[in-house]
Design a protein around this motif. Sequence first.
Motif, PDB file in Angstrom:
ATOM      1  N   ILE A 383       0.799  -1.223   0.000  1.00 39.84           N
ATOM      2  CA  ILE A 383       0.000   0.000   0.000  1.00 39.84           C
ATOM      3  C   ILE A 383       0.836   1.279   0.000  1.00 39.84           C
ATOM      4  O   ILE A 383       0.529   2.218  -0.749  1.00 39.84           O
ATOM      5  N   PRO A 384       1.905   1.403   0.805  1.00 43.63           N
ATOM      6  CA  PRO A 384       2.666   2.663   0.761  1.00 43.63           C
ATOM      7  C   PRO A 384       3.176   3.038  -0.624  1.00 43.63           C
ATOM      8  O   PRO A 384       3.097   4.200  -1.031  1.00 43.63           O
ATOM      9  N   VAL A 387       0.241   4.250  -2.770  1.00 45.37           N
ATOM     10  CA  VAL A 387      -0.139   5.623  -2.402  1.00 45.37           C
ATOM     11  C   VAL A 387       0.811   6.620  -3.058  1.00 45.37           C
ATOM     12  O   VAL A 387       0.390   7.613  -3.662  1.00 45.37           O
ATOM     13  N   GLU A 408      -4.607   5.899   1.342  1.00 43.34           N
ATOM     14  CA  GLU A 408      -4.243   4.654   2.031  1.00 43.34           C
ATOM     15  C   GLU A 408      -5.484   3.955   2.583  1.00 43.34           C
ATOM     16  O   GLU A 408      -5.624   2.723   2.479  1.00 43.34           O
TER      17      GLU A 408
END
Length: 415
Positions: A383-384, A387, A408
């Motif tokens: 996810i990071p 994003v 996020e």
Amino acid sequence: MSPGETSFGVARLPRIVFGAGRRAEIPALLAPFGRRALLVTGARSLGASPAWAEITAGLAAAGIAWDHVAVDGEPSPELVDDAVAGRRADPPDVVVGIGGGSVLDAAKAIAGLLRSGTAALDHLEGVGRGIPYPGPATPFVAVPTTAGTGSEATKNAVLSGHLAAPAGGAPYKKSFRDERLVAALAVLDPDLLAGCPAAVIAGDGMDALTQCLEAYVSIGASPFTDAVARSGLAAIGPALPAWHAATLAGAPVPETAPAPETAPARSAMAWGALASGIALANAGLGAVHGIVAAVGARHDVHHGTACGILLAETTRVNVAALRARDPRGPALERYAEIGRLLGGDAGLGRDEAADALVAWLAALARGLGLPRFGDVGVGPADIPALVAESRGSSMRTNPIVLSDAEVEAILAACR
């Protein structure tokens, strides 16, 4: 919004030929461009269909010689450059893309580069060499066989690949974009959609729905795009679940007379997809497509399916952010308008209608059997990076600027 309240322009559009059976006109429509065509198709299904035999026989009867490029999966700069390299010395008069969005994007890029003397990576946004596209483009004719991307009406060709060292081979999915790439002609025959499997109907249909909705609430919207996007949404709303359900139920697809049971829904979806392409080309998109660009580059998930996974939750987060930070702006009412349209209840107040839209979108995704991101390999550790990579051009026309924490939260909720 009325024309007197704003200033806007309309980007170049193709000539549009729309209607069941109109693929039969392709040879006559190509004749003014010349006598040599390059046909760009997918790798499998079209070649085995009666439509392919009909189109190629028509070309032969009209005295149009043709060459062929097959596209298997999403097109890369290398595929485009290879197709161009062997034909640049004696290029065809016209390039005809017959297929889904990936095929049309490949054909569009090939047509753009046959006469330019440049390569795909010279012009690819964000990862290319930053060389201005010099043109000229070879005339491009788009014949979609799916209802989703609207590529038949846009100026960008989406290509996928991996960055060279020292960038560590990072994946990308970026656009080669120029108004000269817009198709000269788009032939939309809903009968060409008759063989679409249910999963393709669902994924591509959610792409078209997302594009119409994002264009309608975009900060770049105008009276022109409002009319086109709203018409597209009105068509897609009932047609997508109806066509999908009929296909799952085994609606027949005869060899010569494609499925009269699904004809109205196929026609509505062909229009909805075209409307989505026209709307996005003139208004831009939003956060769903910003996030999808990152997800699609890193994970093996169909573009439209990823849009469908994200659409309800992204709409919910956008609505919540607008309520908190811009409650008197126009975007909330725009979401409400579409909630009333798709939900069929014109009497709902603004907040009720916006919430109803979120619920309607979530129910549609469930009804279409869409997966979650966790099902296609997106884990918490991914996810990071997603994003960080979601801030492309589509995000710039989202109705409100979303924070990294909000993006996020969207991704986490869609797992």
